[in-house]
Design a protein around this motif. Structure first.
Motif: not given
Lengths: 112, 116
Positions: A6-9, A83-88, A101-107
């Motif tokens: 997953q990108s970007p971080q 309000g969309d500010s979150a980790t996806y 299987v999860f990606g690394q996440g995007t803040r």
């Protein structure tokens, strides 16, 4: 082969802009691709999911684009709001009922 | 969407004690549930698959004797952290998939475990 990249971080977008997060996978047996939204201290909440028989799925301001040949999928958030500010997290499985299987996440940060 | 609950939401315990975390599917039955662990600012790491009526399946590197899983009914799975140590402090999250063509996984709100 089980990885989902997953990108970007991290991503900063102005209010009203489009947020785009990308994921890539290797396992061609994956046939279920959900996106989850997670706020601090909370469990992930299902945002939208797609299966490989369609190339795009839209729900409100959220759209998944899926490219089977490239083994990539992305999340687009239109008219991004603070309000969309979150980790996806993107994820993949061989079916929705199987282990993800999860990606690394995007803040994601949406600036007002 | 379907609802998955976890209890407790937060627990603090002393090193050496055991802690039990419950995961319930409130409006659907789940023959399978999953347990994840999440470190701060990191992704979810699958620990084990909880199977109703049979033994749990653990991911590589997860100590089955330390993280005991029991799937007592079609709506309840429990994770017991035995002889907890400070390094077991983490955010533990369960998920349960609905079944059928539109099968989807729903996550619980998570349990914050702090071991002193």
């Amino acid at each position: 082969q089980q990885q989902v990249k997953q990108s970007p971080q991290s991503l900063i977008v102005q209010k009203g802009g489009i947020s785009i997060i990308n994921c890539a996978y290797e396992n061609t047996a994956f046939d279920y691709f959900p996106w989850y939204q997670q706020f601090p201290g909370k469990g992930p909440a299902l945002l939208i999911a797609i299966r490989p028989d369609v190339s795009e799925k839209k729900e409100g301001r959220f759209t998944i684009s899926f490219n089977k040949s490239a083994k990539q999928f992305s999340l687009h958030i239109m008219d991004s709001q603070p309000g969309d500010s979150a980790t996806y997290f993107c994820a993949a499985s061989t079916s929705g009922a199987q282990k993800l299987v999860f990606g690394q996440g995007t803040r994601l940060t949406i600036n007002p | 969407g379907a609802v998955v609950s976890q209890h407790p939401s937060r627990v603090i315990c002393k090193s050496g004690t055991s802690v039990k975390i419950e995961c319930r599917s409130l409006d659907f039955q789940a023959t399978t549930m999953f347990w994840y662990r999440q470190f701060p600012k990191k992704s979810l790491m699958l620990m084990a698959t909880s199977n109703e009526g049979s033994k749990a399946t653990y991911e590589q590197g997860v100590e089955k004797d330390k993280f005991l899983i029991n799937h007592a009914s079609l709506t309840l799975s429990t994770l017991t952290v035995t002889s907890a140590h400070p390094e077991d402090s983490s955010f533990y999250i369960c998920s349960a998939p609905t079944s059928g063509r539109t099968d989807t996984q729903y996550f619980g709100p998570g349990t914050r475990l702090t071991v002193l």
